[in-house]
Write an enzyme that holds these catalytic residues in place. Structure first.
Site, mmCIF file in Angstrom:
data_model
loop_
_atom_site.group_PDB
_atom_site.id
_atom_site.type_symbol
_atom_site.label_atom_id
_atom_site.label_comp_id
_atom_site.label_asym_id
_atom_site.label_seq_id
_atom_site.Cartn_x
_atom_site.Cartn_y
_atom_site.Cartn_z
ATOM 1 N N GLU A 199 0.834 -1.217 0.000
ATOM 2 C CA GLU A 199 0.000 0.000 0.000
ATOM 3 C C GLU A 199 0.862 1.258 0.000
ATOM 4 O O GLU A 199 0.812 2.082 0.925
ATOM 5 C CB GLU A 199 -0.950 -0.010 1.193
ATOM 6 C CG GLU A 199 -1.995 -1.100 1.070
ATOM 7 C CD GLU A 199 -3.099 -1.046 2.120
ATOM 8 O OE1 GLU A 199 -2.863 -0.455 3.180
ATOM 9 O OE2 GLU A 199 -4.173 -1.589 1.880
ATOM 10 N N GLU A 387 -5.514 -8.422 -1.043
ATOM 11 C CA GLU A 387 -6.207 -8.241 0.242
ATOM 12 C C GLU A 387 -7.669 -7.938 -0.027
ATOM 13 O O GLU A 387 -7.987 -7.142 -0.914
ATOM 14 C CB GLU A 387 -5.635 -7.064 1.048
ATOM 15 C CG GLU A 387 -4.285 -7.287 1.628
ATOM 16 C CD GLU A 387 -3.828 -6.127 2.512
ATOM 17 O OE1 GLU A 387 -4.681 -5.454 3.126
ATOM 18 O OE2 GLU A 387 -2.611 -5.910 2.566
HETATM 19 C C1 BG6 Z 1 -4.422 -2.915 4.715
HETATM 20 C C2 BG6 Z 1 -3.069 -3.365 5.175
HETATM 21 O O1 BG6 Z 1 -4.472 -1.542 4.901
HETATM 22 O O2 BG6 Z 1 -5.553 -3.313 5.384
HETATM 23 C C3 BG6 Z 1 -3.082 -4.461 6.211
HETATM 24 O O3 BG6 Z 1 -2.218 -3.692 4.110
HETATM 25 C C4 BG6 Z 1 -4.251 -4.259 7.140
HETATM 26 O O4 BG6 Z 1 -1.836 -4.447 6.853
HETATM 27 C C5 BG6 Z 1 -5.520 -4.359 6.340
HETATM 28 O O5 BG6 Z 1 -4.261 -5.120 8.225
HETATM 29 C C6 BG6 Z 1 -6.805 -4.288 7.140
HETATM 30 O O6 BG6 Z 1 -6.821 -3.169 7.961
HETATM 31 P P1 BG6 Z 1 -7.058 -3.314 9.516
HETATM 32 O O7 BG6 Z 1 -6.872 -1.962 10.059
HETATM 33 O O8 BG6 Z 1 -8.449 -3.815 9.671
HETATM 34 O O9 BG6 Z 1 -6.055 -4.296 10.010
#
Ligand code: BG6
Length: 491
Positions: A199, A387
């Protein structure tokens, strides 16, 4: 029809959120190791000490600069979730066996830079750190699971922040290249898929997460990300020299954005927001700074410090594919009075057509199809959803089961949207790795209760719990999804 043969199905993690062993076998501290826990309503904090010994901390979001003379370090009495996380460091065999049971053919993880170069600028790599990832990759390959490696996932070695100001200093490029050269050579026969920075666009508002940078002003963020672009370009070229089969991608946080109304002023706002989102991928996929960004820099008085040969370097080091995270969409309006909700790292005007998660992230599978199409049209590169998922509070029944229908519902709708993008729109999609396939620490809040996993990990927000792993209902569901190559989404 459907997903291609060999489609990459797996799950995604990051070292600082699941590995633990934060000082084991010679590992140095990374920026994530000085971030406390937080919650939906109170941000995580970065702890530091002033030269006179005063101990202070600064919220990660919204983030204000930390004084340059401060030393970022851990303070007694604070809880730092990354230190133990879910202790993959000692559970990797058990965890990988569970991934294999679900039928993963790939697994996304990050290498913690400070495990390999504890201070970031060390001459020699830490052999014990290298051995750990050798063991992990061997274990994955034993089950025919392809590692997908993020080289830097919010894990800048802390000494680089304290001694150099993180990515603000151009010398960090060389340290990163040395790190990449080391891991590329060491794992060239074990790893094929790489991503240079997780990111990268998070630099826009969270520079410490994104690059160990503690100065939060336009000039500093612009310069720091410029260095990351150069570093990424260098290692894309270097990686291809070391192994021409490497696929080296970028990674960007991506969400679809809508204008609140058809008022032309709202559309203009949308256009500007789209430019901000695409800036990072424009540079990494096209190898040149877009005009809209150069004009913005002019207006802001930002002047990039460049060296001869930089433009050529950027041009010659474009990425092989686009990895991106997709969780939700957002809405913009030209009306400054519209309320924006804060969902930790994700802020938006509420979309009346969508429901949101407990953390305020709006659920929008159609937005994923739009995102895939927009990226494909703009860059015509292979896409990899690295993701996706919903953070939710899971209830463990007396018999230990977790009936997480909401998770299956969320993922099924997103896989359907992916499928439509592939079948109807012809999008070139390489794979899908839902976030936090095993429960892990939330990056935004530091919580454990914000769970994404198919595998439940018994640990609470205070850091207590035996770390026992167990299968949620979604574990069996995802196994069926993978087994049918995305055809059977029923639950
Ligand atoms: C993304 C990141 O922003 O979202 C992860 O690459 C992160 O590291 C994921 O964990 C989900 O966000 P969060 O805040 O729910 O963990």
């Amino acid at each position: 029809m459907g997903f291609r043969k060999g489609f990459l199905w797996g799950g995604a993690t990051a070292a600082n959120q699941f590995e633990g062993g934060y000082l084991e076998d010679g590992k140095g501290l990374s920026t994530a190791d000085v971030m406390t826990n937080g919650s939906h309503t109170s941000a995580r904090r970065i702890t530091y000490t002033m030269p006179d010994g005063t101990k202070k901390s600064q919220p990660t979001f919204p983030f204000k600069s930390i004084p340059e003379e401060a030393v970022l370090e851990c303070h007694e009495g604070e809880y730092y979730p990354s230190h133990q996380a879910i202790d993959f460091y000692h559970h990797y065999k058990e965890d990988i066996a569970l991934f294999a049971e679900m039928g993963f053919n790939c697994f996304r993880l990050s290498i913690n830079w400070a495990r390999i170069f504890p201070n970031g600028d060390d001459e020699l790599a830490n052999e014990k750190g290298l051995e750990f990832y050798d063991n992990v990759f061997d274990e994955l390959l034993k089950y025919n699971i392809e590692p997908v490696v993020t080289i830097s996932h919010y894990e800048t070695p802390l000494a680089l922040t304290n001694n150099y100001g993180g990515w603000l200093d151009r010398r960090v490029i060389d340290f990163y290249v040395r790190y990449c050269e080391t891991i590329f050579n060491r794992y060239k026969d074990k790893v094929k898929y790489w991503m240079t920075f997780n990111e990268i666009n998070i630099m826009d508002h969270m520079p410490t997460f994104a690059g160990g940078v503690i100065k939060n002003d336009d000039q500093s963020r612009a310069q720091a990300v410029y260095h990351q672009f150069l570093a990424s370009s260098k290692v894309v070229q270097l990686g291809h020299e070391i192994n021409p089969d490497f696929k080296i991608g970028m990674m960007t946080a991506y969400g679809s954005t809508y204008a609140l109304t058809c008022n032309p002023e709202d559309e203009l706002k949308l256009m500007k927001s789209d430019q901000q989102r695409h800036f990072f991928s424009d540079v990494q996929c096209r190898g040149v700074y877009p005009e809209y960004k150069l004009k913005e820099y002019e207006r802001l008085g930002v002047k990039l410090e460049k060296q001869d040969g930089d433009d050529e370097l950027l041009k010659n080091g474009t990425v092989d594919y686009i990895g991106f995270s997709y969780y939700s969409s957002s809405v913009v309006s030209s009306d400054k009075n519209k309320t924006v909700t804060d969902g930790n790292m994700s802020t938006s005007i509420l979309n009346p057509y969508l429901k949101a998660t407990d953390w305020g992230w709006q659920i929008d599978p159609v937005g994923l199809r739009l995102a895939l199409n927009r990226l494909q049209e703009r860059y015509n590169l292979p896409l990899f959803i690295v993701e996706n998922g919903m953070g939710a509070i899971d209830k463990v029944e007396e018999d230990g089961s977790v009936h997480d229908t909401y998770r299956m519902e969320y993922l099924a709708r997103h896989i359907e949207a992916m499928k439509e993008a592939v079948e109807e729109d012809g999008v070139n999609l390489m794979g899908y790795t839902p976030w936090g396939c095993i429960d892990l620490v939330s990056a935004g809040t530091g919580e454990m209760r914000k769970r994404y996993g198919f595998i439940y990990v018994e640990k609470d927000d205070n850091g207590d719990g035996p770390l026992t792993r167990s299968r949620k209902d979604s574990f069996y569901w995802y196994k069926k999804v993978i087994g049918s190559n995305g055809e059977d989404l029923s639950f």
